[in-house]
Scaffold this motif. Sequence first.
Motif, PDB file in Angstrom:
ATOM      1  N   ARG A  16      12.913  -2.893   0.095  1.00 33.13           N
ATOM      2  CA  ARG A  16      13.635  -4.599  -0.618  1.00 33.13           C
ATOM      3  C   ARG A  16      13.504  -5.597   0.166  1.00 33.13           C
ATOM      4  N   ALA A  17      13.969  -5.750   1.455  1.00 29.12           N
ATOM      5  CA  ALA A  17      13.494  -7.119   2.416  1.00 29.12           C
ATOM      6  C   ALA A  17      11.860  -7.769   1.944  1.00 29.12           C
ATOM      7  N   ALA A  18      11.247  -6.970   2.412  1.00 29.95           N
ATOM      8  CA  ALA A  18       9.773  -7.098   2.339  1.00 29.95           C
ATOM      9  C   ALA A  18       9.419  -7.799   0.322  1.00 29.95           C
ATOM     10  N   ALA A  19       9.628  -7.277   0.155  1.00 25.10           N
ATOM     11  CA  ALA A  19       9.267  -7.817  -1.712  1.00 25.10           C
ATOM     12  C   ALA A  19      10.458  -9.038  -1.654  1.00 25.10           C
ATOM     13  N   ARG A  20      11.581  -9.580  -1.584  1.00 22.98           N
ATOM     14  CA  ARG A  20      11.975 -10.478  -2.197  1.00 22.98           C
ATOM     15  C   ARG A  20      11.305 -11.373  -0.808  1.00 22.98           C
ATOM     16  N   GLU A  61      10.567   4.025 -10.228  1.00 22.29           N
ATOM     17  CA  GLU A  61      12.357   3.373  -9.895  1.00 22.29           C
ATOM     18  C   GLU A  61      12.321   2.482  -8.924  1.00 22.29           C
ATOM     19  N   ALA A  62      11.734   2.517  -8.041  1.00 25.08           N
ATOM     20  CA  ALA A  62      11.443   1.959  -6.676  1.00 25.08           C
ATOM     21  C   ALA A  62      10.494   0.458  -7.361  1.00 25.08           C
ATOM     22  N   GLU A  68      12.858  -5.925 -10.919  1.00 21.52           N
ATOM     23  CA  GLU A  68      14.026  -7.116 -11.408  1.00 21.52           C
ATOM     24  C   GLU A  68      14.961  -7.336 -10.264  1.00 21.52           C
ATOM     25  N   ASP A  69      14.517  -7.393  -9.019  1.00 25.33           N
ATOM     26  CA  ASP A  69      15.393  -7.702  -7.941  1.00 25.33           C
ATOM     27  C   ASP A  69      14.403  -9.119  -8.139  1.00 25.33           C
TER      28      ASP A  69
END
Length: 289
Positions: A16-20, A61-62, A68-69
């Motif tokens: 999630r940090a990588a995606a952001r 889900e991942a 969405e984030d």
Amino acid sequence: MKHHVTVGVDGSPESRAAARWGAREAALREVPLRLVHAVDWLISPAIPGLGREGADRWADEALTEALEDVRRLNPGLEVSTRCLAGRPAAALAAEAADAALLVLGSRGMGGLAGFLVGSVSMSTLAATETPVALVRVASEAEKTRPTPYGEIVLGVDIHEAADKVLAFAFEEAARRGCALRAVHGWKMPSMYQYAPFFDPENEREVGWSVTQMLDDMLLPWRHKFPSVSVTHQAFMGPAGRQLVQAAAGADLVVVGRHLRRSPLGAHLGSVAHAVLHHAAAPVAVIAHD
């Protein structure tokens, strides 16, 4: 020309940090973001209680959560998702072949600031020529810091013509409108070990020469990117340790790795290895000949 940033996601806090981070990078480059998840069906069915249907649901889900984030944080960014079948490292490398940058998450080493670089990340580094950025989960202080980009630290080997590494660092600094600090670690030539006595003047002369070589190496890039504020430092001591220390507080660290055609290992040099495992900032690894 490569027109998107790819991020590997798996539902973990690191991904999630990588995606952001990847979304912010894609917005900065004004290119689309592609979120990808790889499922290895030779392994996944063996996970107790998971099964193929469960693995599919978990992958969806991942990807949905990451999508969405990043859309919430970057409403104008074009984002797509893909679920890939195959060994994660090979699938990610193949998917990144036409990307400008591949972003992966890395786990923090407990109380130590740095990365735990897993087998997937190492194997992906070995399998792709695309620049790879490894991102750890941000601390609460980092999450709340001002949005302007901070300093980029570049590890330079004055004995190699690593233009791809220099180009990436200068282009990134120019995009971000931030300062670039080039760092080189050096040691006294081996012949001085056999000198009958130590002359401090020899060390000063070698240090001056190394600094001048570093300055000469950066000069054409300064001319090509006049908007980038550049400083450079040549430290006497192990290059990896010096670069890790210099990178404290940096927004991004850029290092190079040699391209080798052998299928064995990730072929990281000692400097890149030290930075990947011990630098607190995201690290961009650039493959070069």
